[in-house]
Design a protein around this motif. Structure first.
Motif, short mmCIF file in Angstrom:
data_model
loop_
_atom_site.label_atom_id
_atom_site.label_comp_id
_atom_site.label_asym_id
_atom_site.label_seq_id
_atom_site.Cartn_x
_atom_site.Cartn_y
_atom_site.Cartn_z
N LEU A 42 -37.66 -26.52 -23.06
CA LEU A 42 -38.79 -26.73 -22.16
C LEU A 42 -39.45 -25.38 -21.92
O LEU A 42 -38.84 -24.47 -21.37
CB LEU A 42 -38.32 -27.34 -20.84
N ILE A 43 -40.70 -25.24 -22.35
CA ILE A 43 -41.43 -23.98 -22.18
C ILE A 43 -42.13 -23.97 -20.82
O ILE A 43 -42.78 -24.95 -20.43
CB ILE A 43 -42.49 -23.79 -23.29
N VAL B 196 -39.39 -19.02 -20.21
CA VAL B 196 -40.77 -18.60 -19.94
C VAL B 196 -41.41 -18.23 -21.25
O VAL B 196 -40.81 -17.51 -22.07
CB VAL B 196 -40.81 -17.41 -18.97
N GLY B 197 -42.61 -18.70 -21.49
CA GLY B 197 -43.27 -18.36 -22.74
C GLY B 197 -44.66 -18.95 -22.83
O GLY B 197 -45.11 -19.68 -21.94
N THR B 198 -45.34 -18.65 -23.92
CA THR B 198 -46.69 -19.18 -24.17
C THR B 198 -46.59 -20.60 -24.68
O THR B 198 -45.66 -20.95 -25.42
CB THR B 198 -47.40 -18.30 -25.22
N ALA B 199 -47.53 -21.43 -24.27
CA ALA B 199 -47.55 -22.82 -24.74
C ALA B 199 -47.60 -22.87 -26.25
O ALA B 199 -48.43 -22.22 -26.88
CB ALA B 199 -48.76 -23.54 -24.14
N GLN B 200 -46.67 -23.61 -26.84
CA GLN B 200 -46.59 -23.71 -28.29
C GLN B 200 -46.78 -25.16 -28.73
O GLN B 200 -46.31 -26.09 -28.07
CB GLN B 200 -45.22 -23.21 -28.78
N GLU C 167 -44.05 -28.42 -28.48
CA GLU C 167 -43.02 -28.14 -27.49
C GLU C 167 -43.25 -28.97 -26.22
O GLU C 167 -44.37 -29.36 -25.90
CB GLU C 167 -43.02 -26.65 -27.11
N TRP C 168 -42.20 -29.22 -25.49
CA TRP C 168 -42.32 -29.76 -24.14
C TRP C 168 -42.71 -28.60 -23.22
O TRP C 168 -42.15 -27.52 -23.31
CB TRP C 168 -41.00 -30.36 -23.68
N ILE D 276 -45.75 -31.79 -19.98
CA ILE D 276 -46.59 -32.10 -21.14
C ILE D 276 -45.70 -32.38 -22.34
O ILE D 276 -44.82 -31.59 -22.69
CB ILE D 276 -47.53 -30.91 -21.47
N SER D 277 -45.89 -33.52 -22.96
CA SER D 277 -45.08 -33.89 -24.12
C SER D 277 -45.56 -33.14 -25.37
O SER D 277 -46.65 -32.56 -25.38
CB SER D 277 -45.17 -35.40 -24.35
N PRO D 278 -44.76 -33.12 -26.43
CA PRO D 278 -45.13 -32.37 -27.64
C PRO D 278 -46.44 -32.82 -28.28
O PRO D 278 -47.04 -32.05 -29.03
CB PRO D 278 -43.94 -32.64 -28.57
#
Length: 322
Positions: free
Chosen positions: A51-52, A86-90, A93-94, A114-116
């Protein structure tokens, strides 16, 4: 006392039953006890593989404080056994997206899962905070908001998982769990037989079946009994210490939980016949094993009860960032 852990652990007393968890608190009957037991613990259904948590850009916080909030959320959710980063939205990814709105002197933070595929699976309001406290970036307040939000995120993910399970005819929501029981070992006298017989009888219901073939089982259960000499006891009466350990593994060999039954009994009182004591042990352990399987599999979790936000496309800026 009974607590369940994703590796659950229960102490039962030939008068004490305790389960140490993975997720969710429960109360269970304790026929092996003279007094009613209690329960505690925490159970979490396995969330997405990852989970990002992007640093929020619309949370009405400074960049520094936004980063602190994201880190606090990761820490709080790790405590909930969720593996966030913690990271940038990819893409693919969830995501856990956060923002905030201000009205009448109160800031209401909000999170969306937010779903993949870029859709909003759920949106929930977080703990409201005064404008002054929020704008100050008070680290105690931010940590408190994250701490109160983490269980909400867990519930959302469990609900999403339950939706998937409900639609899958092969999931444990739609069929009984197949359990391979390896039996009971280590008990003196007729303990192995009495405990095992009562366990099998008490375990079987519409949600659980005994499977004779290990390779076709969802879960594997075994039980080991240990009886050792204990202290002199009250008034000089010798006692023995009895420990009964039930291990529950999933079909991949991962520990789903453990049920421990522990107590002191009059010395040699179980050398030959276990009688009602053995029956009580088997019945109580069956209840604990059922709870471990339910908690580990999530079969009793309810599908997410979503409002208007379910299934909506994520904001364009989010999609573009992917």
């Amino acid at each position: 006392m009974l607590c369940i852990h994703r590796t659950s652990f229960v102490k039962v007393g030939l008068s004490l039953l305790v389960m140490i968890p993975l997720v969710g608190c429960v109360t269970m009957p304790h026929p092996f006890e003279k007094k009613e037991g209690s329960a505690g613990g925490k159970l979490t259904v396995p969330p997405p593989a990852r989970l990002i948590v992007p640093v929020p850009t619309e949370a009405l916080l400074t960049e520094k404080d936004s980063a602190i909030l994201a880190q606090d959320m990761v820490k709080a959710m790790t405590d909930q056994t969720i593996p966030p980063v913690v990271g940038t939205a990819q893409k693919g990814e969830w995501l856990l997206m956060m923002k905030a709105q201000s009205k009448d002197g109160v800031v209401t933070p909000q999170f969306s899962v937010i779903s993949p595929d870029g859709k909003v699976a759920a949106t929930r309001n977080m703990m409201p905070v005064s404008v002054q406290d929020w704008a100050s970036g008070n680290e105690t307040i931010l940590a408190q908001v994250a701490s109160q939000t983490a269980p909400m995120v867990t519930d959302v993910l469990k609900g999403l998982e339950a939706e998937v399970m409900a639609k899958d005819p092969h999931s444990l929501k739609n069929r009984p769990a197949q359990i391979y029981f390896k039996g009971v070992t280590g008990a003196p006298g007729d303990g192995n037989i009495v405990i095992a017989r009562q366990f099998v009888t008490s375990l079987k219901d519409k949600s659980n079946e005994i499977q004779s073939k290990k390779d076709k089982a969802d879960y594997i259960v075994d039980c080991k009994v240990s009886v050792t000499d204990g202290a002199a006891g009250t008034r000089g009466n010798p006692v023995q210490h009895v420990e009964i350990a039930w291990h529950i593994l999933d079909k991949a060999g991962k520990e789903a939980g453990k049920v421990m039954q522990i107590n002191d009994v009059p010395a040699h009182s179980l050398d030959v016949y276990w009688g009602d004591t053995g029956s009580a042990v088997g019945e109580e352990a069956a209840g604990g094993v059922k709870r471990v399987i339910s908690n580990f599999s999530g079969r009793d979790d309810k599908p997410l009860n979503n409002g208007a936000g379910k299934g909506l496309l994520a904001p364009p800026e989010l999609i573009n960032n992917k």
